[in-house]
Design a protein around this motif. Sequence first.
Motif, mmCIF file in Angstrom:
data_model
loop_
_atom_site.group_PDB
_atom_site.id
_atom_site.type_symbol
_atom_site.label_atom_id
_atom_site.label_comp_id
_atom_site.label_asym_id
_atom_site.label_seq_id
_atom_site.Cartn_x
_atom_site.Cartn_y
_atom_site.Cartn_z
ATOM 1 N N VAL A 82 0.835 -1.203 0.000
ATOM 2 C CA VAL A 82 0.000 0.000 0.000
ATOM 3 C C VAL A 82 0.870 1.254 0.000
ATOM 4 O O VAL A 82 0.621 2.200 -0.758
ATOM 5 C CB VAL A 82 -0.991 -0.005 1.191
ATOM 6 C CG1 VAL A 82 -1.673 1.343 1.357
ATOM 7 C CG2 VAL A 82 -2.033 -1.101 1.003
ATOM 8 N N ILE A 83 1.907 1.274 0.814
ATOM 9 C CA ILE A 83 2.791 2.441 0.880
ATOM 10 C C ILE A 83 3.515 2.640 -0.454
ATOM 11 O O ILE A 83 3.644 3.764 -0.937
ATOM 12 C CB ILE A 83 3.805 2.308 2.039
ATOM 13 C CG1 ILE A 83 3.077 2.251 3.381
ATOM 14 C CG2 ILE A 83 4.816 3.451 2.015
ATOM 15 C CD1 ILE A 83 2.266 3.470 3.746
ATOM 16 N N ALA A 84 3.975 1.551 -1.069
ATOM 17 C CA ALA A 84 4.649 1.657 -2.371
ATOM 18 C C ALA A 84 3.698 2.211 -3.427
ATOM 19 O O ALA A 84 4.073 3.075 -4.223
ATOM 20 C CB ALA A 84 5.194 0.299 -2.798
ATOM 21 N N LEU A 85 2.459 1.722 -3.442
ATOM 22 C CA LEU A 85 1.474 2.204 -4.415
ATOM 23 C C LEU A 85 1.120 3.665 -4.157
ATOM 24 O O LEU A 85 0.992 4.455 -5.105
ATOM 25 C CB LEU A 85 0.223 1.334 -4.390
ATOM 26 C CG LEU A 85 0.392 -0.066 -4.986
ATOM 27 C CD1 LEU A 85 -0.789 -0.953 -4.611
ATOM 28 C CD2 LEU A 85 0.561 0.010 -6.502
ATOM 29 N N CYS A 86 0.970 4.048 -2.899
ATOM 30 C CA CYS A 86 0.719 5.461 -2.572
ATOM 31 C C CYS A 86 1.870 6.330 -3.067
ATOM 32 O O CYS A 86 1.651 7.392 -3.658
ATOM 33 C CB CYS A 86 0.560 5.644 -1.063
ATOM 34 S SG CYS A 86 -1.015 5.129 -0.376
ATOM 35 N N SER A 87 3.089 5.878 -2.834
ATOM 36 C CA SER A 87 4.261 6.644 -3.256
ATOM 37 C C SER A 87 4.354 6.736 -4.774
ATOM 38 O O SER A 87 4.696 7.791 -5.320
ATOM 39 C CB SER A 87 5.535 6.013 -2.691
ATOM 40 O OG SER A 87 5.504 6.046 -1.286
ATOM 41 N N GLU A 88 4.050 5.644 -5.455
ATOM 42 C CA GLU A 88 4.056 5.662 -6.923
ATOM 43 C C GLU A 88 3.030 6.663 -7.451
ATOM 44 O O GLU A 88 3.332 7.481 -8.329
ATOM 45 C CB GLU A 88 3.763 4.270 -7.473
ATOM 46 C CG GLU A 88 3.742 4.216 -8.989
ATOM 47 C CD GLU A 88 3.409 2.848 -9.543
ATOM 48 O OE1 GLU A 88 3.476 2.696 -10.777
ATOM 49 O OE2 GLU A 88 3.075 1.916 -8.766
ATOM 50 N N LEU A 89 1.835 6.606 -6.925
ATOM 51 C CA LEU A 89 0.775 7.510 -7.362
ATOM 52 C C LEU A 89 1.114 8.954 -7.009
ATOM 53 O O LEU A 89 0.876 9.874 -7.799
ATOM 54 C CB LEU A 89 -0.554 7.089 -6.735
ATOM 55 C CG LEU A 89 -1.821 7.722 -7.273
ATOM 56 C CD1 LEU A 89 -1.922 7.595 -8.800
ATOM 57 C CD2 LEU A 89 -3.041 7.094 -6.611
ATOM 58 N N LEU A 90 1.698 9.153 -5.856
ATOM 59 C CA LEU A 90 2.133 10.482 -5.438
ATOM 60 C C LEU A 90 3.185 11.029 -6.401
ATOM 61 O O LEU A 90 3.114 12.188 -6.832
ATOM 62 C CB LEU A 90 2.689 10.398 -4.019
ATOM 63 C CG LEU A 90 3.063 11.670 -3.307
ATOM 64 C CD1 LEU A 90 1.866 12.594 -3.179
ATOM 65 C CD2 LEU A 90 3.612 11.337 -1.934
ATOM 66 N N ALA A 91 4.146 10.199 -6.778
ATOM 67 C CA ALA A 91 5.199 10.630 -7.704
ATOM 68 C C ALA A 91 4.628 10.977 -9.069
ATOM 69 O O ALA A 91 4.944 12.031 -9.636
ATOM 70 C CB ALA A 91 6.258 9.533 -7.838
ATOM 71 N N VAL A 92 3.775 10.115 -9.604
ATOM 72 C CA VAL A 92 3.198 10.350 -10.938
ATOM 73 C C VAL A 92 2.355 11.614 -10.949
ATOM 74 O O VAL A 92 2.469 12.448 -11.843
ATOM 75 C CB VAL A 92 2.356 9.130 -11.386
ATOM 76 C CG1 VAL A 92 1.528 9.447 -12.605
ATOM 77 C CG2 VAL A 92 3.248 7.946 -11.653
ATOM 78 N N SER A 93 1.514 11.766 -9.947
ATOM 79 C CA SER A 93 0.601 12.905 -9.944
ATOM 80 C C SER A 93 1.317 14.219 -9.625
ATOM 81 O O SER A 93 0.999 15.247 -10.198
ATOM 82 C CB SER A 93 -0.537 12.678 -8.958
ATOM 83 O OG SER A 93 -0.040 12.601 -7.646
ATOM 84 N N THR A 94 2.295 14.181 -8.735
ATOM 85 C CA THR A 94 3.006 15.402 -8.358
ATOM 86 C C THR A 94 3.914 15.874 -9.477
ATOM 87 O O THR A 94 3.995 17.065 -9.748
ATOM 88 C CB THR A 94 3.816 15.173 -7.063
ATOM 89 O OG1 THR A 94 2.918 14.755 -6.041
ATOM 90 C CG2 THR A 94 4.499 16.437 -6.616
ATOM 91 N N ALA A 95 4.586 14.952 -10.124
ATOM 92 C CA ALA A 95 5.511 15.320 -11.203
ATOM 93 C C ALA A 95 4.782 15.969 -12.371
ATOM 94 O O ALA A 95 5.346 16.781 -13.092
ATOM 95 C CB ALA A 95 6.284 14.101 -11.675
ATOM 96 N N SER A 96 3.519 15.634 -12.552
ATOM 97 C CA SER A 96 2.786 16.146 -13.715
ATOM 98 C C SER A 96 1.752 17.212 -13.353
ATOM 99 O O SER A 96 0.964 17.602 -14.200
ATOM 100 C CB SER A 96 2.080 14.973 -14.408
ATOM 101 O OG SER A 96 1.147 14.383 -13.525
#
Length: 168
Positions: A82-96
């Motif tokens: 769950v933490i890895a998926l949250c971090s992945e989604l956070l990275a994708v959404s924040t970067a764009s």
Amino acid sequence: LVMNGMAQQEEVVHAGGVEALCSALRRSGNQIEVASHALHTLCALSTGSAAHHIHTRGALQRCMLIEMLCSVMKGHRADATVIALCSELLAVSTASQEVPLGVSSHYEFQALRLVVLAMDEQPTIATLQRHCCSAVHAISRRSAPLAAECAQAGAAAAICRAMRRFRS
């Protein structure tokens, strides 16, 4: 259905699937499986440059994604997936994000601290470390105060530990 291809992903997005997944994630409470599946699907829908990926990222911002991810990360700190998926989604959404660089929300500061905490608490999980490193990078480049928070939270040391442990 979402993993079957771009046409199916586009259908899901335009039918309100992003909003439904965000609602399910908000209501998941301590149901790790629900949170994990919702996050996995949101990651698949938001990663890429096709029109529906861009639409998904916009819908996620309207659903107050960072606030939601902070809540999920706090509630599921022990679950590396769950933490890895949250971090992945956070990275994708924040970067764009289309919000101008330099504008920071208190949830971005909170998310940064939660990501670094996850890196410290689960140092042996490569996927978590990789996605957390991406999230720290995406968040810290958004503004000078976030970059300073990155330094204060110990993100550089956490990233260096991850890089030493997982050299590939």
